[in-house]
Design an enzyme around this catalytic site. Structure first.
Site, PDB file in Angstrom:
ATOM      1  N   LYS A 146     -13.332   2.709   0.741  1.00  0.00           N
ATOM      2  CA  LYS A 146     -13.082   2.622   2.178  1.00  0.00           C
ATOM      3  C   LYS A 146     -14.363   2.990   2.928  1.00  0.00           C
ATOM      4  O   LYS A 146     -14.924   4.072   2.708  1.00  0.00           O
ATOM      5  CB  LYS A 146     -11.942   3.554   2.575  1.00  0.00           C
ATOM      6  CG  LYS A 146     -10.612   3.147   1.972  1.00  0.00           C
ATOM      7  CD  LYS A 146      -9.553   4.208   2.142  1.00  0.00           C
ATOM      8  CE  LYS A 146      -9.161   4.447   3.578  1.00  0.00           C
ATOM      9  NZ  LYS A 146      -8.033   5.409   3.664  1.00  0.00           N
ATOM     10  N   ARG A 164       0.841  -1.198   0.000  1.00  0.00           N
ATOM     11  CA  ARG A 164       0.000   0.000   0.000  1.00  0.00           C
ATOM     12  C   ARG A 164       0.873   1.243   0.000  1.00  0.00           C
ATOM     13  O   ARG A 164       1.764   1.393   0.835  1.00  0.00           O
ATOM     14  CB  ARG A 164      -0.905  -0.011   1.234  1.00  0.00           C
ATOM     15  CG  ARG A 164      -1.709   1.272   1.468  1.00  0.00           C
ATOM     16  CD  ARG A 164      -2.628   1.091   2.677  1.00  0.00           C
ATOM     17  NE  ARG A 164      -3.318   2.307   3.082  1.00  0.00           N
ATOM     18  CZ  ARG A 164      -3.021   3.019   4.158  1.00  0.00           C
ATOM     19  NH1 ARG A 164      -2.015   2.640   4.945  1.00  0.00           N
ATOM     20  NH2 ARG A 164      -3.702   4.111   4.465  1.00  0.00           N
ATOM     21  N   ARG A 208     -10.282  20.187   9.014  1.00  0.00           N
ATOM     22  CA  ARG A 208      -9.459  20.566  10.158  1.00  0.00           C
ATOM     23  C   ARG A 208      -9.810  21.973  10.616  1.00  0.00           C
ATOM     24  O   ARG A 208     -10.215  22.822   9.812  1.00  0.00           O
ATOM     25  CB  ARG A 208      -7.966  20.514   9.803  1.00  0.00           C
ATOM     26  CG  ARG A 208      -7.491  19.123   9.365  1.00  0.00           C
ATOM     27  CD  ARG A 208      -5.984  19.097   9.137  1.00  0.00           C
ATOM     28  NE  ARG A 208      -5.537  17.807   8.628  1.00  0.00           N
ATOM     29  CZ  ARG A 208      -5.335  16.727   9.382  1.00  0.00           C
ATOM     30  NH1 ARG A 208      -5.544  16.791  10.695  1.00  0.00           N
ATOM     31  NH2 ARG A 208      -4.923  15.593   8.848  1.00  0.00           N
ATOM     32  N   THR A 243      -6.788  -1.109  10.030  1.00  0.00           N
ATOM     33  CA  THR A 243      -6.606  -0.126  11.094  1.00  0.00           C
ATOM     34  C   THR A 243      -6.356  -0.770  12.463  1.00  0.00           C
ATOM     35  O   THR A 243      -7.184  -1.525  12.965  1.00  0.00           O
ATOM     36  CB  THR A 243      -7.789   0.856  11.229  1.00  0.00           C
ATOM     37  OG1 THR A 243      -8.237   1.255   9.945  1.00  0.00           O
ATOM     38  CG2 THR A 243      -7.359   2.087  12.011  1.00  0.00           C
TER      39      THR A 243
END
Length: 481
Positions: free
Chosen positions: A217, A35, A76, A275
């Site tokens: 995802k 990846r 953010r 994860t």
């Protein structure tokens, strides 16, 4: 006889794994897919890693898949005059579009799309959910909130908005540039972040123009709710448990993981569980018992692949992390309970000739002494259907197309082998027998099942199943023409 590990291992490359020696060691320890995380590193750095992977592929004679993971839009907060501010539960705090540095009462949130989607009662999560707020009042350029979980908020911390579908495309300007770079480079899979709806996936597929398969995802509640539609337009799925665990209650993630894995298998599309699988191995040469159990659970569920992120990209023990995953996988797959679980979860609606042929191949392999199922394929579809069956014997994918073989490295139980184009079925059987012998899955005393389509080299023509000996003399004797 060689024993193939069925579940595949995806290893992320990064500062700790950027040279030939380390990447080769990761491959030899068990990595099947590498990846490239487009959130970190320059295009030149990613190109150098890609070139090393292709060199390893040439040196070992084995196809290797490369997955480019797009960053997705990052939400953010702005900056604070003091660098940070402490927020107490029950206090009021304001987000707005004013670029002035923030303080303990307000900060800039430079994303008008968020304000456009907010309604009173919406939750805002900051810094991976460590700080939580509830919107009390909002408009096109502000949100007045009550702090429900306090803490220190600092410069450019991430913001999650779990309760609404944001009017944001999954592809930012950076992602579009990264996608074109990755496709031009020749990656096999693209992982698409921030998916909320099937249209996000369709846009990425349009830009990829068939140069790479698109994997979605699942990391947002909206994606989980629209999963069936997203799965239809995706080539594969990643259960990205990091953000999913931030935006949903943590106890909701394991049932979602199990449900999504089963749906992917039923659709014959590969699924990666990702994860924090061996998170402690970033700093420690040994994982925790809980992490080993987590990896094992994904394997028992029938996931096609399990993934390492920072463990192999930036950790102190990247090779050991891959070796640990490999050892856990081999242990689980040798457990009789694993077979019971995998076979009990085989729920498939068969609608096509190819469905019936791969099911028959699996049943023949289980009922008789068959060493491998060999599939001739152009697009990889027959192999994906065979992998869905989760047979007890290895699946050997045979194709003259390197791109197809690399893509298939992500599928459960598949060993990809390049072969020359054939025009006659007899030579297809001969090549399959040679591959089974050459790669240690059979010897001349064994038999294999061969699946193919006639006419050859045409997609979607799977129509033949043959039980064949691995002894070429017997093949030529029974098929003189």
């Amino acid at each position: 006889m060689r024993r193939l590990r069925n579940v595949k291992i995806v290893a992320t490359l990064g500062p700790a794994s950027s040279d030939y020696k380390t990447i080769r060691a990761l491959f030899e320890a068990g990595a099947d897919v590498f990846r490239l995380n487009m959130s970190h590193g320059t295009h030149d750095e990613q190109r150098a890693r890609f070139d090393i992977i292709r060199q390893i592929e040439a040196d070992t004679g084995r196809p290797v898949a490369v997955l480019a993971d797009l960053q997705g839009p990052k939400l953010r907060v702005g900056t604070f005059a003091a660098g940070a501010a402490d927020l107490e539960e029950g206090e009021r705090f304001r987000f707005d579009l004013d670029p002035t540095e923030g303080d303990g009462h307000r900060v800039c949130l430079p994303h008008p799309e968020i304000f456009a989607a907010l309604v009173p009662g919406t939750r805002l999560l900051v810094n991976d959910g460590k700080i939580r707020m509830r919107v009390e009042a909002c408009g096109a350029d502000f949100a007045e909130c009550t702090v429900t979980v306090g803490g220190t908020i600092s410069n450019r911390k991430g913001v999650n908005v779990p309760d609404v579908v944001l009017p944001l495309a999954a592809l930012s300007d950076k992602d579009r540039k990264d996608l074109e770079f990755a496709c031009a480079l020749g990656v096999d899979w693209l992982a698409l972040s921030f998916v909320q709806r099937p249209e996000d996936v369709i846009e990425a597929r349009t830009l990829a123009k068939g140069r790479a398969a698109v994997l979605s995802k699942i990391e947002k509640p909206a994606a989980e709710k629209a999963f069936d539609e997203i799965l239809k337009v995706s080539d594969g799925i990643m259960v990205a448990r990091g953000d999913l665990g931030v935006e949903l209650p943590v106890e909701a993630v394991p049932p979602i993981q199990k449900r999504l894995v089963r749906k992917c298998r039923a659709a014959a599309k590969p699924v990666i569980v990702a994860t924090q699988m061996l998170e402690s191995m970033i700093e420690s040469p040994m994982p925790t018992r809980a992490e080993v159990s987590d990896v094992a659970t994904a394997i028992y569920e029938g996931a096609d692949a399990i993934m390492l992120s920072a463990e192999s990209a930036a950790g102190r023990y990247p090779v050991e992390a891959v070796a640990t995953m490999n050892a856990v996988a081999r242990s689980v797959e040798s457990d009789p309970t694993y077979r019971e679980v995998i076979e009990a979860s085989r729920l498939v609606t068969r609608q096509t000739i190819a469905d019936g042929i791969v099911a028959a191949a699996r049943e023949i392999a289980e009922a008789t002494d068959i060493s491998a199922i060999c599939c001739y394929t152009q697009s990889g579809k027959t192999v994906s259907l065979s992998a869905r069956e989760r047979p007890r014997v290895p699946i050997i994918a045979l194709s003259p197309l390197p791109a197809t073989l690399r893509k298939l490295c992500l599928f459960w139980g598949v060993h990809a082998v390049r072969c020359e184009e054939v025009e006659r079925f007899k030579m297809a059987v001969v090549n399959a027998a040679r591959a089974a012998r050459d790669y240690g899955f059979a010897d001349e005393s064994n038999q294999i099942v061969v699946i193919a389509g006639v006419p050859f080299n045409v997609q979607g023509t799977t129509n033949i199943l043959r039980v064949a000996p691995c002894d070429e003399r017997l093949i030529f004797r029974t098929d003189p023409e």
